[in-house]
Motif scaffolding. Structure first.
Motif, PDB file in Angstrom:
ATOM      1  N   GLN A 163       0.822  -1.205   0.000  1.00  0.00           N
ATOM      2  CA  GLN A 163       0.000   0.000   0.000  1.00  0.00           C
ATOM      3  C   GLN A 163       0.861   1.263   0.000  1.00  0.00           C
ATOM      4  O   GLN A 163       0.526   2.245  -0.664  1.00  0.00           O
ATOM      5  CB  GLN A 163      -0.926  -0.004   1.223  1.00  0.00           C
ATOM      6  N   ARG A 164       1.958   1.224   0.721  1.00  0.00           N
ATOM      7  CA  ARG A 164       2.808   2.420   0.830  1.00  0.00           C
ATOM      8  C   ARG A 164       3.740   2.565  -0.371  1.00  0.00           C
ATOM      9  O   ARG A 164       4.045   3.683  -0.792  1.00  0.00           O
ATOM     10  CB  ARG A 164       3.625   2.345   2.122  1.00  0.00           C
ATOM     11  N   PHE A 165       4.204   1.438  -0.918  1.00  0.00           N
ATOM     12  CA  PHE A 165       5.140   1.477  -2.053  1.00  0.00           C
ATOM     13  C   PHE A 165       4.564   0.610  -3.182  1.00  0.00           C
ATOM     14  O   PHE A 165       5.059  -0.496  -3.437  1.00  0.00           O
ATOM     15  CB  PHE A 165       6.520   0.970  -1.640  1.00  0.00           C
ATOM     16  N   PRO A 166       3.518   1.074  -3.859  1.00  0.00           N
ATOM     17  CA  PRO A 166       2.811   0.233  -4.833  1.00  0.00           C
ATOM     18  C   PRO A 166       3.623  -0.139  -6.065  1.00  0.00           C
ATOM     19  O   PRO A 166       3.252  -1.071  -6.781  1.00  0.00           O
ATOM     20  CB  PRO A 166       1.607   1.108  -5.221  1.00  0.00           C
ATOM     21  N   PHE A 167       4.735   0.559  -6.328  1.00  0.00           N
ATOM     22  CA  PHE A 167       5.496   0.274  -7.535  1.00  0.00           C
ATOM     23  C   PHE A 167       6.729  -0.598  -7.278  1.00  0.00           C
ATOM     24  O   PHE A 167       7.459  -0.928  -8.201  1.00  0.00           O
ATOM     25  CB  PHE A 167       5.919   1.583  -8.217  1.00  0.00           C
ATOM     26  N   THR A 168       6.963  -0.945  -6.030  1.00  0.00           N
ATOM     27  CA  THR A 168       8.092  -1.818  -5.712  1.00  0.00           C
ATOM     28  C   THR A 168       7.674  -3.275  -5.862  1.00  0.00           C
ATOM     29  O   THR A 168       6.685  -3.711  -5.277  1.00  0.00           O
ATOM     30  CB  THR A 168       8.590  -1.570  -4.278  1.00  0.00           C
ATOM     31  N   GLN A 169       8.426  -4.007  -6.664  1.00  0.00           N
ATOM     32  CA  GLN A 169       8.151  -5.429  -6.845  1.00  0.00           C
ATOM     33  C   GLN A 169       8.766  -6.222  -5.694  1.00  0.00           C
ATOM     34  O   GLN A 169       9.785  -5.829  -5.131  1.00  0.00           O
ATOM     35  CB  GLN A 169       8.733  -5.922  -8.162  1.00  0.00           C
ATOM     36  N   VAL A 170       8.136  -7.328  -5.365  1.00  0.00           N
ATOM     37  CA  VAL A 170       8.616  -8.203  -4.291  1.00  0.00           C
ATOM     38  C   VAL A 170       8.982  -9.558  -4.887  1.00  0.00           C
ATOM     39  O   VAL A 170       8.216 -10.130  -5.655  1.00  0.00           O
ATOM     40  CB  VAL A 170       7.556  -8.390  -3.192  1.00  0.00           C
TER      41      VAL A 170
END
Length: 293
Positions: free
Chosen positions: A116-123
């Motif tokens: 939610q806070r970093f929607p563009f970071t892939q995991v």
């Protein structure tokens, strides 16, 4: 050209039920909201509200534009979030190594908040255990790791115990153990036990988890559970996984004679000392260490 302020005023008026309520919600004057909606109607060439009643009501065209406007506004917010993340050097990817013995429930709520806070970071989640997990951290192949506590942590790694994982004995509902109030040690040792490779590789579990005279070895916890569900033996299992299977009626938790108290093993959060710590790394680290035991 569509104006985002007009779109925002339109959405607020539709959701709040009046131009005055929308103005209060947005912290603007009623006239600015009304003008914004009027200009949007002129730009689109459609009537968005029926103003013949006390409170404006969306027309059929207005309903359709409202749904599309919400999508447009969400996309605009995502673009803004992406641009802000770029300027703040937010990581494109965060790589997390998870010991197969650590249930995903240890980290799932933290991942939800991070998304939610970093929607563009892939995991990227990688299942690694023992020395492979430690090496991956030291070599910079992963950023964070969750490991079932072992006897020693290599130099150059920082760690903190973040959760105590309870382990229980389980069997199939068809097993004779399921009807016993307590399974004595001799009976337990004589019955086939199912373990998994990660348990044998863990320096702590390897010394305590093998009790039976006959051992079957599965590749991972999921395969181990499947064999137990088929009635091929009993096993140790993290209680969070056992609860899920008990709810489905495929496993039964039983009480062994040797266990007089709950059995816990700590889940450790590990990372390389002096490694680069971007905003996502820092946020995840703070979320997980905040629940430390």
């Amino acid at each position: 050209m569509l104006n985002l302020e007009q779109i925002t005023a339109f959405i607020a008026a539709a959701e709040k039920g009046s131009f005055s309520a929308a103005a209060r919600h947005l912290g603007k004057s009623q006239s600015s909201v009304s003008i914004g909606v009027n200009n949007l109607e002129l730009d689109l060439g459609v009537t968005l509200f029926d103003r013949s009643t006390k409170y404006p009501k969306l027309t059929a065209q207005g309903e359709r534009v409202y749904e599309q406007s919400k999508v447009l506004l969400r996309q605009a917010e995502r673009i803004h979030s992406f641009a802000q993340g770029t300027t703040e050097d937010v990581e494109d990817v965060i790589r997390i190594g998870i010991d197969p013995l650590v249930p995903l429930s240890v980290i799932d709520s933290a991942l939800e908040k991070m998304a939610q806070r970093f929607p563009f970071t892939q995991v990227q989640l990688l299942k690694l255990s023992g020395e492979k997990l430690n090496s991956a951290i030291l070599n910079g192949e992963i950023d964070l790791a969750l490991n079932l506590g072992s006897k020693a942590v290599p130099d150059n790694l920082e760690f903190v115990a973040v959760e105590q994982i309870e382990w229980v004995c389980v069997c199939s509902p068809d097993s004779d153990f399921s009807d016993m109030s307590e399974v004595d040690n001799e009976t337990l040792i004589a019955e086939r036990q199912i373990v998994c490779t990660s348990m044998l590789e863990n320096s702590v579990l390897n010394a305590t988890s093998k009790l039976s005279q006959e051992i079957w070895q599965a590749a991972d916890l999921d395969d181990m559970v499947r064999l137990v569900e088929q009635g091929l033996g009993w096993a140790f299992l993290p209680k969070s996984m056992a609860i899920e299977r008990q709810a489905m009626g495929t496993l039964i938790e039983f009480q062994p004679e040797f266990q007089r108290a709950e059995l816990y093993y700590a889940a450790d959060l590990l990372w390389r000392a002096n490694s680069h710590r971007g905003p996502v790394f820092t946020y995840l680290n703070e979320l997980l260490t905040a629940k430390k035991i």
